[in-house]
Design an enzyme around this catalytic site. Sequence first.
Site, short mmCIF file in Angstrom:
data_model
loop_
_atom_site.label_atom_id
_atom_site.label_comp_id
_atom_site.label_asym_id
_atom_site.label_seq_id
_atom_site.Cartn_x
_atom_site.Cartn_y
_atom_site.Cartn_z
N LYS A 111 49.86 30.20 33.74
CA LYS A 111 48.30 30.85 33.81
C LYS A 111 47.39 29.86 32.92
CE LYS A 111 49.39 35.40 34.23
NZ LYS A 111 49.38 36.92 33.79
N LYS A 194 54.68 33.23 44.36
CA LYS A 194 55.19 34.70 44.36
C LYS A 194 53.80 35.55 44.62
CE LYS A 194 54.06 36.23 39.72
NZ LYS A 194 54.57 36.71 38.49
N LYS A 197 48.66 39.78 42.00
CA LYS A 197 47.53 40.32 41.94
C LYS A 197 46.39 39.40 41.75
CE LYS A 197 49.52 43.71 38.91
NZ LYS A 197 50.00 43.94 37.66
P1 TYM Z 1 53.22 42.53 36.10
O1 TYM Z 1 52.16 43.52 35.74
O2 TYM Z 1 52.69 41.22 36.21
O3 TYM Z 1 54.31 42.91 37.02
C1 TYM Z 1 54.89 44.45 37.03
C2 TYM Z 1 56.43 44.24 37.42
O4 TYM Z 1 56.23 44.06 38.70
C3 TYM Z 1 57.00 42.92 38.79
N1 TYM Z 1 56.72 41.91 40.05
C4 TYM Z 1 57.24 41.43 41.15
N2 TYM Z 1 58.59 41.87 41.43
C5 TYM Z 1 58.92 41.04 42.55
N3 TYM Z 1 58.06 40.32 43.35
C6 TYM Z 1 56.90 40.07 42.81
N4 TYM Z 1 56.15 39.41 43.69
C7 TYM Z 1 56.44 40.51 41.72
N5 TYM Z 1 55.10 40.58 40.97
C8 TYM Z 1 55.54 41.42 39.80
C9 TYM Z 1 57.34 42.26 37.42
O5 TYM Z 1 58.41 41.45 37.47
C10 TYM Z 1 57.24 43.46 36.58
O6 TYM Z 1 58.38 44.02 36.69
N6 TYM Z 1 54.41 41.07 31.31
C11 TYM Z 1 54.49 42.09 32.18
C12 TYM Z 1 54.30 43.44 31.74
C13 TYM Z 1 54.89 44.16 30.57
C14 TYM Z 1 56.07 44.69 30.33
C15 TYM Z 1 55.92 45.14 29.16
C16 TYM Z 1 57.17 44.68 31.40
C17 TYM Z 1 54.17 44.05 29.29
N7 TYM Z 1 55.10 44.93 28.62
C18 TYM Z 1 57.39 45.45 28.50
C19 TYM Z 1 58.35 44.99 30.99
C20 TYM Z 1 58.38 45.57 29.55
C21 TYM Z 1 53.75 41.77 33.60
O7 TYM Z 1 52.89 41.16 33.36
O8 TYM Z 1 54.34 42.48 34.77
#
Ligand code: TYM
Length: 332
Positions: A111, A194, A197
Amino acid sequence: MNRIFSGIQPSGNLHLGNYLGAMKNWVDLQNDYECIFCMVDMHAITVWQEPAALRAQTRELAAGMIAAGIDPEKNVLFVQSQVAAHAELAWVFNCVARMGWLNRMTQFKEKAGKNRENVSAGLFAYPCLMAADILVYKATHVPVGEDQKQHLEFTRDVAQKFNIDFGREVFPLPEPLIFGAATRVMSLRDGEKKMSKSDPSDYSRINMSDDADAIALKIRKAKTDPNPLPETAEGLEGRPEAANLLGIYAALTGKSLADAVAEAAGMAFADFKAKLADAAVAMLGPINAEMARLRQDPAYVDGILKRGGEKAAALAKPVLDEVYETVGFLRP
Ligand code: TYM
């Protein structure tokens, strides 16, 4: 006792990767576990968010989760910034985690890119807040997509160092739960990136808010290679776009990858894409309609989130008290 925690950023379009990689699994888990699901708006602001858009996206995300089948009565569904304990424990973890650990985080490197000096300090400390999200509830299991695995290992390192430094077993070491055919859904424009968003091209992803026509169009335009679909899963080697579309099809239909490959063996991409579009519309259509209904009733969604925040705060309080006591803070 098993307790699930997971989070998702309200930082833009909720897409098929979020749904298949995370939310769909959450819906299944709610029957067997106590589940806490959080919209992590404090993580979202580690990069710039337009304030009005952030608020709207947080509601939209909540609507998406409810529409996808997460029961707000049975689970705790809430917004991170409404529960102060996350930020409070994150500060303690800033003082437990080591700079070297944070320096190794690949998501930060990706990032920040060449812009390291100019990104927010929050983006660097992000994993400490994520560890706090999980550990402030002493969660034991964390369902995530592949891309969050390293952050989970970091969380375990923080929990372990805290326990060792203070000589008390305060925190469990939480386990990642990564399952299904779609642990990593890739971009429709590039099978090696991947689905995200933040991709500038809307054709790279299927948004949960896309209607049937938009879904079909994006799948028709998805990148492919010139060959028909392979006869076996081994034939997907070196064919990232074919592998991605078949993985999505398998996840949408609840089939194994091997079964999906067998079903599509030898098909031309154009024919397979029509099948895939039907499966995607069948899965997302009802969710989309329910999201549209909930969008008309923001007060209902806000009420659910407020009650969720109150439940979450009550669960977090004794853990934060225990941490403050353990660290040696003078208590009132
Ligand atoms: P975030 O918001 O980017 O994504 C949320 C969830 O979606 C999954 N994900 C994907 N899975 C498969 N293929 C993809 N292309 C894809 N894009 C996103 C992510 O693996 C995630 O499970 N840091 C985390 C948010 C977070 C969090 C936490 C998660 C903050 N605190 C505590 C678990 C526990 C994040 O940015 O996810």
